[in-house]
Write an enzyme that holds these catalytic residues in place. Sequence first.
Site, PDB file in Angstrom:
ATOM      1  CB  CYS A   1       9.147  -5.498   8.153  1.00  0.00           C
ATOM      2  SG  CYS A   1      10.620  -4.704   8.810  1.00  0.00           S
TER       3      CYS A   1
ATOM      4  CB  CYS B   1      -0.179   1.644  11.938  1.00  0.00           C
ATOM      5  SG  CYS B   1       0.532   0.091  12.349  1.00  0.00           S
TER       6      CYS B   1
ATOM      7  CD  GLU C   1      -1.020   0.067   3.714  1.00  0.00           C
ATOM      8  OE1 GLU C   1      -2.239  -0.077   3.591  1.00  0.00           O
ATOM      9  OE2 GLU C   1      -0.474   0.295   4.783  1.00  0.00           O
TER      10      GLU C   1
ATOM     11  CB  CYS D   1       5.445  -2.615  13.779  1.00  0.00           C
ATOM     12  SG  CYS D   1       5.289  -2.384  12.000  1.00  0.00           S
TER      13      CYS D   1
ATOM     14  CB  CYS E   1       3.332   7.282   3.216  1.00  0.00           C
ATOM     15  SG  CYS E   1       4.005   6.037   4.287  1.00  0.00           S
TER      16      CYS E   1
ATOM     17  CB  CYS F   1       9.118  -3.104  15.710  1.00  0.00           C
ATOM     18  SG  CYS F   1      10.644  -2.573  14.918  1.00  0.00           S
TER      19      CYS F   1
ATOM     20  N   GLY G   1       7.608  -2.076   5.497  1.00  0.00           N
ATOM     21  CA  GLY G   1       8.990  -2.495   5.302  1.00  0.00           C
ATOM     22  C   GLY G   1      10.031  -1.540   5.851  1.00  0.00           C
TER      23      GLY G   1
HETATM   24  N1  SAH Z   1      10.670   0.479   8.916  1.00  0.00           N
HETATM   25  C1  SAH Z   1      10.785   1.883   9.021  1.00  0.00           C
HETATM   26  C2  SAH Z   1       9.736   2.660   8.266  1.00  0.00           C
HETATM   27  C3  SAH Z   1       8.306   2.242   8.419  1.00  0.00           C
HETATM   28  S1  SAH Z   1       7.662   2.437  10.000  1.00  0.00           S
HETATM   29  C4  SAH Z   1      10.849   2.305  10.473  1.00  0.00           C
HETATM   30  O1  SAH Z   1      10.590   1.475  11.330  1.00  0.00           O
HETATM   31  O2  SAH Z   1      11.198   3.454  10.719  1.00  0.00           O
HETATM   32  C5  SAH Z   1       7.068   4.117  10.095  1.00  0.00           C
HETATM   33  C6  SAH Z   1       6.816   4.563  11.540  1.00  0.00           C
HETATM   34  O3  SAH Z   1       5.577   3.993  12.066  1.00  0.00           O
HETATM   35  C7  SAH Z   1       7.908   4.118  12.479  1.00  0.00           C
HETATM   36  O4  SAH Z   1       8.348   5.215  13.245  1.00  0.00           O
HETATM   37  C8  SAH Z   1       7.227   3.092  13.377  1.00  0.00           C
HETATM   38  O5  SAH Z   1       7.827   3.074  14.646  1.00  0.00           O
HETATM   39  C9  SAH Z   1       5.811   3.593  13.414  1.00  0.00           C
HETATM   40  N2  SAH Z   1       4.797   2.593  13.785  1.00  0.00           N
HETATM   41  C10 SAH Z   1       4.799   1.269  13.567  1.00  0.00           C
HETATM   42  N3  SAH Z   1       3.678   0.687  14.055  1.00  0.00           N
HETATM   43  C11 SAH Z   1       2.940   1.682  14.595  1.00  0.00           C
HETATM   44  C12 SAH Z   1       1.676   1.728  15.253  1.00  0.00           C
HETATM   45  N4  SAH Z   1       0.942   0.641  15.427  1.00  0.00           N
HETATM   46  N5  SAH Z   1       1.230   2.925  15.663  1.00  0.00           N
HETATM   47  C13 SAH Z   1       1.951   4.054  15.447  1.00  0.00           C
HETATM   48  N6  SAH Z   1       3.143   4.065  14.840  1.00  0.00           N
HETATM   49  C14 SAH Z   1       3.648   2.896  14.415  1.00  0.00           C
HETATM   50 FE1  SF4 Z   2       9.894  -2.223  12.740  1.00  0.00          FE
HETATM   51 FE2  SF4 Z   2       9.574  -0.464  10.720  1.00  0.00          FE
HETATM   52 FE3  SF4 Z   2       9.738  -3.117  10.235  1.00  0.00          FE
HETATM   53 FE4  SF4 Z   2       7.597  -2.135  11.443  1.00  0.00          FE
HETATM   54  S1  SF4 Z   2       8.250  -1.695   9.366  1.00  0.00           S
HETATM   55  S2  SF4 Z   2       8.747  -4.008  12.030  1.00  0.00           S
HETATM   56  S3  SF4 Z   2       8.469  -0.483  12.664  1.00  0.00           S
HETATM   57  S4  SF4 Z   2      11.335  -1.828  11.089  1.00  0.00           S
END
Ligand code: SAH
Ligand code: SF4
Length: 356
Positions: free
Chosen positions: A114, A334, A94, A121, A107, A118, A162
Amino acid sequence: MESTQVDFYSLTLPQLRTFLTGLGKEKFRAQQLYKWVYEKNVTDPEMMTNLSKDFRQSLMERVTFKLPEMVDRRISVDGTRKYLFDIGNRQTVEAVMIPSDDRMTLCLSSEVGCNLACKFCFTGKQKLKRRLTAGEIVGQFLQVKMDMGETRLSNIVFMGMGEPLDNTDAVFDAIEIFKSDYGLNLSRKKITVSTSGLVPQIPLVTQSGTRLAVSLNAPNDEIRNEIMPINKKYPLKVLMEACREHANTTKDLVTFEYVLLKDVTDHIDHAEQVSQLIRNIPCKVNLIPFNEHPDSGYQRPSRNKVFQFQKRLVDKGFHVTIRRTMGRDIFAACGQLTSQYKGRPQQQNVSTGVLG
Ligand code: SAH
Ligand code: SF4
């Protein structure tokens, strides 16, 4: 013939020059082709009137101009647009277009799933299925650009699905294409790469001249180890050092993203610790109140808590914004996508991005 075809949208200008030299063509033809495609939106070689007939013929045989197919588009009451792209083999990614007063931000996704896992996420819950090609990244942009008509996309952020620094070849080739004078001509300062902290790859962001965003998300190693496993490999000390280097070299501010998880990262003492961590780094902070998704186990803090956290950092002299959740009604934030799409056969592989 199929196997020797190249994907036009994956080629940077130097790569296209090399390819054309291989076909016995002059180097300047690459610029001409870029202009046809990126400036004039012409992808049918037959219509490229300043190219010889035999050249047009070899282009038709050797080059493909295939964009990821847009299979869904939703428009929120707040103007946010969420797009779903089919990238083959029943996989989808997306992209989300987020309007604001002074910019139109797109975006983009860089991977399906990924591996960095985390805990908070939604994308991280899915193992990496595939890294996108540069052409698929550029393709998301082109499709949305077309959909937006006269309205120009002004900014790009790699904050969709990702980890962009886990797919550096494709991401930085795509960035070259975005920046190219003959290509999409976007300023490097309008492109932001967001990373969870893959320290060895951060200098690539520096070299590309784009802006760096780092998902800090925790006030200390103990909590960060718990919610972001990558921290065990590259703990805060080395991460902060890499951020400082980037800021010093580029003279740009680093953006620290900080997801506020209720009772996990939202304590006022955490704000204090964050201020210590980042005190020597030219930066701004973007607080992201957690977007809840099924089975995440985490919650969004109260608005009050978010403001208190912000205030503490502001009092310490930092520039701190709170990310607005856009596109709530179309499940563009998200964790809201999968439930929406579940059970629709052609979209079973839909996975969510991580937008704030
Ligand atoms: N992988 C990269 C880019 C994508 S994540 C990264 O981790 O930076 C983009 C942002 O969304 C990151 O700052 C991540 O910490 C945040 N994020 C992930 N899951 C989320 C959630 N459920 N609510 C709010 N922010 C979230
Ligand atoms: Fe972590 Fe970004 Fe990957 Fe989500 S997309 S698991 S926040 S590195």
